[in-house]
Write an enzyme that holds these catalytic residues in place. Sequence first.
Site, PDB file in Angstrom:
ATOM      1  CG  HIS A  39      -0.446   0.737   5.466  1.00  0.00           C
ATOM      2  ND1 HIS A  39      -0.871  -0.445   6.330  1.00  0.00           N
ATOM      3  CD2 HIS A  39      -0.484   0.592   4.189  1.00  0.00           C
ATOM      4  CE1 HIS A  39      -1.410  -0.980   4.995  1.00  0.00           C
ATOM      5  NE2 HIS A  39      -1.268  -0.398   3.964  1.00  0.00           N
ATOM      6  CG  ASP A  90       5.397  -0.087   8.577  1.00  0.00           C
ATOM      7  OD1 ASP A  90       6.156  -0.615   7.530  1.00  0.00           O
ATOM      8  OD2 ASP A  90       4.296   0.324   8.562  1.00  0.00           O
ATOM      9  CD  GLN A  96       5.517   2.110   0.947  1.00  0.00           C
ATOM     10  OE1 GLN A  96       6.412   2.188  -0.094  1.00  0.00           O
ATOM     11  NE2 GLN A  96       4.414   1.600   0.750  1.00  0.00           N
ATOM     12  CE  LYS A 138       4.326  -2.445   1.117  1.00  0.00           C
ATOM     13  NZ  LYS A 138       3.057  -2.158   0.053  1.00  0.00           N
ATOM     14  CB  CYS A 153      -4.030   0.954   3.802  1.00  0.00           C
ATOM     15  SG  CYS A 153      -4.816  -0.260   2.535  1.00  0.00           S
TER      16      CYS A 153
HETATM   17  N1  7TS Z   1       3.398  -0.560   6.270  1.00  0.00           N
HETATM   18  C1  7TS Z   1       3.413   0.320   5.356  1.00  0.00           C
HETATM   19  C2  7TS Z   1       4.112   1.896   5.359  1.00  0.00           C
HETATM   20  C3  7TS Z   1       3.073   0.288   4.099  1.00  0.00           C
HETATM   21  O1  7TS Z   1       2.866   0.771   2.968  1.00  0.00           O
HETATM   22  C4  7TS Z   1       2.315  -1.003   3.834  1.00  0.00           C
HETATM   23  C5  7TS Z   1       1.449  -1.576   2.456  1.00  0.00           C
HETATM   24  C6  7TS Z   1       2.107  -2.027   4.944  1.00  0.00           C
HETATM   25  C7  7TS Z   1       2.778  -1.360   6.039  1.00  0.00           C
HETATM   26  C8  7TS Z   1       1.650  -3.425   4.906  1.00  0.00           C
HETATM   27  O2  7TS Z   1       2.449  -4.099   3.819  1.00  0.00           O
HETATM   28  P1  7TS Z   1       1.922  -5.661   3.650  1.00  0.00           P
HETATM   29  O3  7TS Z   1       3.020  -6.123   2.895  1.00  0.00           O
HETATM   30  O4  7TS Z   1       2.027  -6.335   5.027  1.00  0.00           O
HETATM   31  O5  7TS Z   1       0.627  -5.316   2.928  1.00  0.00           O
HETATM   32  N2  7TS Z   1       1.349  -0.404   1.616  1.00  0.00           N
HETATM   33  C9  7TS Z   1       0.557  -0.419   0.542  1.00  0.00           C
HETATM   34  C10 7TS Z   1       0.418   0.775  -0.198  1.00  0.00           C
HETATM   35  O6  7TS Z   1       0.693   1.739  -0.089  1.00  0.00           O
HETATM   36  N3  7TS Z   1      -0.504   0.117  -1.437  1.00  0.00           N
HETATM   37  O7  7TS Z   1      -0.511  -0.896  -1.321  1.00  0.00           O
HETATM   38  C11 7TS Z   1      -0.193  -1.311  -0.047  1.00  0.00           C
END
Ligand code: 7TS
Length: 409
Positions: A124, A201, A204, A227, A365
């Site tokens: 991401h 990371d 997910q 999430k 992303c």
């Molecule tokens: N890493 C991964 C693998 C992600 O899927 C996401 C967000 C992030 C980091 C960032 O997370 P945040 O909570 O700091 O924004 N992924 C997604 C997605 O797949 N659709 O919307 C956000």
Amino acid sequence: MSFEPLKLRADFPALGRVFDDGRRLVYLDNAATTQKPRDVLKATRRYYEESAGNVHRAVHRLAAEATGLYEEARQKIAAFIGAPSPKQIVFTHGATEGINLVAHGWARKFLNAGDELLVTEMEHHSNLIPWQQAARAKGATLRLVPVLADGTLDREAFRRLLTPRVKLLAVTHASNVLGTINPIAELIREAHAAGARVLVDGAQSVPHLPLNVAALDADFLVFSGHKMLGPTGIGVLYAKPELLDAMDPLLTGGEMISRVWDDHATWAEPPQKFEAGTPHIAGAIGLGAAVDYLAKLGHDALRQHELALTAYALEKLGAVPDLKIFGRAPERLGVVSFALEGVHPHDVAQFLDRDGLAIRAGHMCAQPLLRRLGVPAVSRASFYLYNDRDDVDRLAAALLAVRKFFHAT
Ligand code: 7TS
């Protein structure tokens, strides 16, 4: 415990929504953010209604209650991921901030010119851009481990790239596009053997998979509360104690200090060192409640449910003509990205929304990955504990209808 998504759905007020045309909401955008159960909403609300003091400062009852609830949440989260101590749990506003904290506080402090950082092609943007910036600032080199056609990592290339120059491997446990679950324990072991630290990371994976950071021997782990049934604006950085001690804070100011003089200051012990200012107290408490909810269900049962549902979804979507599915890794999450030939992914999402189905469309992303897949955008359905076969049937039927519409016009 066997899963009863229909019963669980009753815990989530938003999933009771019925649109004007009488169709119920089918929420399939869980990789972006999940819905929130009543327990989480209640815990958050109770803090604001009854115990809305600041943490770690005043002696009055509300402040003491707030501090107790906030620290209790930290303990629950530590237990949930198998962290040896709650002191290794730093509250951030999400996975993105956690990665930036390590990129600033650790990488920029300890990298030298000529060092290398290793990420993968399936990251991401949040686990790519902070390393691009850190590498540029320090004269280090960033390299990407390639992804094979089936959506798994090229392990041979990984081993070739893993030279003694690599100081850090920053890798997603699971892909938000392909659904691929990386063999994280092996990657960590190999990286450690080559002398590199590893940031996982878990944005997910932590919401869906059983995970124990101590057993994995991860150096850093980041994830986001929203999430995994928790509030937005709260997340976690886990790190080994010696790394937290050595790292610089990203934010400085109130509550992260030990002593302050006119021209300098000393830092508090971790995790306070990294939590400058008033934190998202209600968010942390809400995340504690989310962890309680998930722990009660059991990670293994959740995984079994998602495995069965994903297999069903792959079968049903596989039967939709002209539909291409991206990613065929044997170990995968309930994340299915696809493209319907001749129809823009945004149009697919728009049509599905009319039918009450919430999916995501776009570059996810992950532009470097999509470039390698040869598409500018995909549509994506992602499942969680409250989804069932009926949701998948609705998805497949809606996709058939979209296809018919575009082929007929
Ligand atoms: N890493 C991964 C693998 C992600 O899927 C996401 C967000 C992030 C980091 C960032 O997370 P945040 O909570 O700091 O924004 N992924 C997604 C997605 O797949 N659709 O919307 C956000």
